[in-house]
Write a protein that holds these residues in place. Structure first.
Motif, PDB file in Angstrom:
ATOM      1  N   PHE A 182       0.822  -1.206   0.000  1.00 53.59           N
ATOM      2  CA  PHE A 182       0.000   0.000   0.000  1.00 53.59           C
ATOM      3  C   PHE A 182       0.857   1.257   0.000  1.00 53.59           C
ATOM      4  CE2 PHE A 182      -3.196  -3.077   1.102  1.00 53.59           C
ATOM      5  CZ  PHE A 182      -4.322  -2.596   0.452  1.00 53.59           C
ATOM      6  N   CYS A 183       2.002   1.210   0.672  1.00 55.33           N
ATOM      7  CA  CYS A 183       2.891   2.372   0.671  1.00 55.33           C
ATOM      8  C   CYS A 183       3.456   2.642  -0.722  1.00 55.33           C
ATOM      9  CB  CYS A 183       4.024   2.160   1.674  1.00 55.33           C
ATOM     10  SG  CYS A 183       3.471   2.226   3.391  1.00 55.33           S
ATOM     11  N   ARG A 184       3.724   1.597  -1.474  1.00 55.11           N
ATOM     12  CA  ARG A 184       4.255   1.791  -2.827  1.00 55.11           C
ATOM     13  C   ARG A 184       3.260   2.513  -3.728  1.00 55.11           C
ATOM     14  NH1 ARG A 184       6.368  -3.445  -1.868  1.00 55.11           N
ATOM     15  NH2 ARG A 184       4.730  -4.445  -3.112  1.00 55.11           N
ATOM     16  N   ARG A 199      -2.190   7.834  11.907  1.00 50.63           N
ATOM     17  CA  ARG A 199      -3.145   8.913  11.607  1.00 50.63           C
ATOM     18  C   ARG A 199      -4.543   8.383  11.285  1.00 50.63           C
ATOM     19  NH1 ARG A 199       1.325  10.818   8.327  1.00 50.63           N
ATOM     20  NH2 ARG A 199       0.192  10.248   6.418  1.00 50.63           N
ATOM     21  N   GLY A 200      -4.683   7.081  11.160  1.00 44.96           N
ATOM     22  CA  GLY A 200      -5.954   6.509  10.737  1.00 44.96           C
ATOM     23  C   GLY A 200      -6.825   6.035  11.884  1.00 44.96           C
ATOM     24  N   GLU A 201      -7.994   5.539  11.524  1.00 45.12           N
ATOM     25  CA  GLU A 201      -8.961   4.974  12.474  1.00 45.12           C
ATOM     26  C   GLU A 201      -9.225   3.518  12.111  1.00 45.12           C
ATOM     27  OE1 GLU A 201     -10.195   6.562  15.066  1.00 45.12           O
ATOM     28  OE2 GLU A 201      -9.272   8.516  14.588  1.00 45.12           O
ATOM     29  N   VAL A 202      -9.513   2.708  13.125  1.00 46.34           N
ATOM     30  CA  VAL A 202      -9.813   1.298  12.903  1.00 46.34           C
ATOM     31  C   VAL A 202     -11.230   1.151  12.359  1.00 46.34           C
ATOM     32  CG1 VAL A 202     -10.111  -0.968  13.988  1.00 46.34           C
ATOM     33  CG2 VAL A 202      -8.220   0.518  14.697  1.00 46.34           C
ATOM     34  N   CYS A 203     -11.344   0.384  11.277  1.00 46.28           N
ATOM     35  CA  CYS A 203     -12.660   0.047  10.730  1.00 46.28           C
ATOM     36  C   CYS A 203     -13.047  -1.319  11.276  1.00 46.28           C
ATOM     37  CB  CYS A 203     -12.618   0.034   9.212  1.00 46.28           C
ATOM     38  SG  CYS A 203     -14.123  -0.618   8.445  1.00 46.28           S
ATOM     39  N   GLY A 204     -14.035  -1.352  12.151  1.00 43.42           N
ATOM     40  CA  GLY A 204     -14.418  -2.597  12.813  1.00 43.42           C
ATOM     41  C   GLY A 204     -14.877  -3.673  11.847  1.00 43.42           C
ATOM     42  N   GLU A 205     -15.617  -3.280  10.815  1.00 44.24           N
ATOM     43  CA  GLU A 205     -16.125  -4.262   9.854  1.00 44.24           C
ATOM     44  C   GLU A 205     -14.977  -4.936   9.100  1.00 44.24           C
ATOM     45  OE1 GLU A 205     -19.184  -4.510   6.006  1.00 44.24           O
ATOM     46  OE2 GLU A 205     -18.902  -2.615   7.089  1.00 44.24           O
ATOM     47  N   ASP A 238      -8.709  -3.977  -0.530  1.00 46.07           N
ATOM     48  CA  ASP A 238      -9.031  -3.155  -1.702  1.00 46.07           C
ATOM     49  C   ASP A 238     -10.527  -2.853  -1.781  1.00 46.07           C
ATOM     50  OD1 ASP A 238      -6.361  -3.162  -2.432  1.00 46.07           O
ATOM     51  OD2 ASP A 238      -6.587  -4.830  -3.842  1.00 46.07           O
ATOM     52  N   GLY A 239     -11.327  -3.814  -1.335  1.00 43.87           N
ATOM     53  CA  GLY A 239     -12.775  -3.655  -1.461  1.00 43.87           C
ATOM     54  C   GLY A 239     -13.423  -2.858  -0.353  1.00 43.87           C
ATOM     55  N   ALA A 240     -12.645  -2.488   0.676  1.00 38.42           N
ATOM     56  CA  ALA A 240     -13.242  -1.789   1.814  1.00 38.42           C
ATOM     57  C   ALA A 240     -13.521  -0.320   1.525  1.00 38.42           C
ATOM     58  CB  ALA A 240     -12.324  -1.913   3.035  1.00 38.42           C
ATOM     59  N   GLY A 241     -12.834   0.230   0.518  1.00 40.65           N
ATOM     60  CA  GLY A 241     -13.080   1.614   0.142  1.00 40.65           C
ATOM     61  C   GLY A 241     -12.627   2.627   1.169  1.00 40.65           C
ATOM     62  N   LEU A 242     -11.585   2.300   1.935  1.00 39.63           N
ATOM     63  CA  LEU A 242     -11.091   3.184   2.986  1.00 39.63           C
ATOM     64  C   LEU A 242      -9.922   4.028   2.497  1.00 39.63           C
ATOM     65  CD1 LEU A 242     -11.013   0.665   5.991  1.00 39.63           C
ATOM     66  CD2 LEU A 242     -12.858   2.234   5.365  1.00 39.63           C
ATOM     67  N   SER A 243      -9.623   5.064   3.242  1.00 37.16           N
ATOM     68  CA  SER A 243      -8.422   5.850   2.979  1.00 37.16           C
ATOM     69  C   SER A 243      -7.198   4.994   3.290  1.00 37.16           C
ATOM     70  CB  SER A 243      -8.390   7.100   3.854  1.00 37.16           C
ATOM     71  OG  SER A 243      -8.241   6.739   5.235  1.00 37.16           O
ATOM     72  N   LEU A 244      -6.040   5.417   2.768  1.00 34.57           N
ATOM     73  CA  LEU A 244      -4.815   4.685   3.062  1.00 34.57           C
ATOM     74  C   LEU A 244      -4.560   4.634   4.563  1.00 34.57           C
ATOM     75  CD1 LEU A 244      -2.141   3.316   2.217  1.00 34.57           C
ATOM     76  CD2 LEU A 244      -1.145   5.601   2.012  1.00 34.57           C
ATOM     77  N   GLU A 245      -4.776   5.752   5.247  1.00 32.24           N
ATOM     78  CA  GLU A 245      -4.524   5.805   6.691  1.00 32.24           C
ATOM     79  C   GLU A 245      -5.411   4.809   7.437  1.00 32.24           C
ATOM     80  OE1 GLU A 245      -3.274   9.719   4.978  1.00 32.24           O
ATOM     81  OE2 GLU A 245      -5.012   8.383   4.755  1.00 32.24           O
ATOM     82  N   ASP A 246      -6.694   4.773   7.120  1.00 34.86           N
ATOM     83  CA  ASP A 246      -7.614   3.876   7.821  1.00 34.86           C
ATOM     84  C   ASP A 246      -7.350   2.410   7.448  1.00 34.86           C
ATOM     85  OD1 ASP A 246      -8.691   6.114   8.934  1.00 34.86           O
ATOM     86  OD2 ASP A 246     -10.600   6.029   7.839  1.00 34.86           O
ATOM     87  N   THR A 247      -6.972   2.169   6.181  1.00 34.46           N
ATOM     88  CA  THR A 247      -6.645   0.802   5.763  1.00 34.46           C
ATOM     89  C   THR A 247      -5.463   0.270   6.567  1.00 34.46           C
ATOM     90  OG1 THR A 247      -7.463   1.161   3.517  1.00 34.46           O
ATOM     91  CG2 THR A 247      -5.907  -0.644   3.835  1.00 34.46           C
ATOM     92  N   LEU A 248      -4.407   1.061   6.643  1.00 37.94           N
ATOM     93  CA  LEU A 248      -3.216   0.609   7.365  1.00 37.94           C
ATOM     94  C   LEU A 248      -3.477   0.531   8.872  1.00 37.94           C
ATOM     95  CD1 LEU A 248      -0.262   2.382   5.512  1.00 37.94           C
ATOM     96  CD2 LEU A 248      -1.056   0.030   5.307  1.00 37.94           C
ATOM     97  N   ARG A 249      -4.204   1.506   9.407  1.00 41.94           N
ATOM     98  CA  ARG A 249      -4.492   1.467  10.866  1.00 41.94           C
ATOM     99  C   ARG A 249      -5.261   0.197  11.209  1.00 41.94           C
ATOM    100  NH1 ARG A 249      -4.700   0.504  15.146  1.00 41.94           N
ATOM    101  NH2 ARG A 249      -5.246   1.709  17.018  1.00 41.94           N
ATOM    102  N   THR A 250      -6.225  -0.159  10.387  1.00 46.54           N
ATOM    103  CA  THR A 250      -6.998  -1.381  10.627  1.00 46.54           C
ATOM    104  C   THR A 250      -6.119  -2.604  10.481  1.00 46.54           C
ATOM    105  OG1 THR A 250      -8.984  -0.281   9.792  1.00 46.54           O
ATOM    106  CG2 THR A 250      -9.033  -2.688   9.911  1.00 46.54           C
ATOM    107  N   TYR A 251      -5.221  -2.582   9.497  1.00 51.08           N
ATOM    108  CA  TYR A 251      -4.365  -3.751   9.294  1.00 51.08           C
ATOM    109  C   TYR A 251      -3.374  -3.912  10.437  1.00 51.08           C
ATOM    110  CZ  TYR A 251      -2.238  -7.632   7.091  1.00 51.08           C
ATOM    111  OH  TYR A 251      -1.809  -8.925   6.865  1.00 51.08           O
TER     112      TYR A 251
END
Length: 342
Positions: A182-184, A199-205, A238-251
């Motif tokens: 994702f960083c690339r 900087r992101g937020e966790v997406c519970g789903e 990819d299918g979650a439709g989140l920002s990069l920050e929220d994607t990485l924070r959740t991961y």
């Protein structure tokens, strides 16, 4: 040593001694070599799409590249080891099909350096019904046995520990293989110190979907490869439709939570690999697990896997098993590797 994240090559010259059945080691010198961009691209994406002839040609060429870097290393540090042990780079890893390949021809390394070379450490274990991974635990057991857990965070996180009298080890989850991808996308090679994720937020789903993947419910022995990540993890992210920050924070939360599932709070964890430098990831792992996280001296953080593959070479030359059936699930302990002598 070259890991799944394909960020470069680690070369480590180490010495080993065994007295009274207890092993000791020293890292005499070590350095990392960045891959040229064209080689990195071939290892990351192109090699799996090559024709048979292109594949074996690249296997040989990459082996020569490894041998040339060892020659550079020996010249720079004024050393000449007794043996070379090479992990290669994992291209295919589907043990259920008895399929694996470590690219980087050991014969080419031996020819370039003039030094006996041991490579292809995983194949026999696969053919004996094992996962062919992880292989580091025998080194954890004999070189780093003072810690309750040994955790390496690279392209994947893997852990090893004693369960009674037997060593247990398995891959916990993908880590840098996912984060770096994702960083690339924004022109970065990594999320340094976890600054983007912080900087992101966790997406519970999304977190629940990741945690529900069937791999995590399996009992060990088990291991992960890039094929599983690309078919199971990337589609969810990819299918979650989140920002990069929220994607990485959740991961990150997913990675920390999977560690929490396999350790006991209050225990000591030796953490090595590139992920040990990711301050935000380590913070979340410490908070979730309730364990004492020990990040050792920089040489061990950076070169522990290279060190242990050197040790696997020593075990090979001593005719001692390096692949443990309790770890890989093979029919028996076995001596992995092929020796090329010049």
């Amino acid at each position: 040593m070259s890991g799944t994240s394909v960020d470069g090559l680690d070369v480590c010259c180490a010495s080993f001694d065994c007295k009274g059945g207890k092993w000791s080691f020293s890292i005499d010198c070590a350095r990392g070599y960045e891959y040229p961009e064209d080689l990195r691209k071939k290892l990351r994406t192109d090699v799996q799409k090559m024709s048979a002839l292109e594949f074996v040609t690249f296997h040989s060429a990459y082996g020569r590249f490894l041998g040339q870097r060892v020659n550079d290393f020996m010249t720079e540090f004024g050393v000449k080891p007794d043996i070379i042990a090479s992990h290669g780079s994992t291209v295919f890893h589907e043990p259920e099909k008895k399929v694996m390949f470590q690219i980087g021809d050991g014969a080419a390394i031996a020819a370039e350096t003039g030094i006996p070379t041991i490579s292809d450490f995983r194949r026999l274990d696969i053919m004996l019904g094992g996962q062919g991974a992880p292989l580091v635990p025998v080194g954890d057991n004999l070189l780093f046995g003072d810690y309750d857990y040994c955790l390496n965070i690279g392209g994947f996180s893997n852990i090893s520990y004693l369960e009674g009298e037997r060593r247990i080890a398995f891959d916990i989850s993908p880590v840098n293989y996912v984060i770096d991808r994702f960083c690339r996308q924004i022109g970065l090679e990594m999320d340094r110190d976890g600054e983007i994720a912080a900087r992101g937020e966790v997406c519970g789903e999304l977190l629940n979907s990741l945690d529900a993947l069937d791999y995590y419910a399996r009992t060990y022995p088990k291991s992960l490869g890039r094929e599983w990540v690309e078919s199971h993890v990337f589609p969810l992210l990819d299918g979650a439709g989140l920002s990069l920050e929220d994607t990485l924070r959740t991961y990150y939360e997913h990675c920390a939570g999977q560690l929490e599932r396999v350790v006991l709070p209050g225990k000591s964890i030796l953490v090595t690999g590139g992920g040990a430098y990711n301050q935000f990831l380590i913070k979340r792992m410490k908070e979730k697990s309730g364990c004492r996280i020990i990040v050792p001296e920089p040489a061990i953080v950076a070169y522990k896997e290279a060190l242990i593959f050197a040790f696997l070479g020593v075990l090979y030359m001593l005719d001692r098993p390096s692949c443990l059936k309790s770890v890989t699930g093979a029919a028996r302990d076995n001596i992995g590797g092929m020796l090329f002598k010049v």
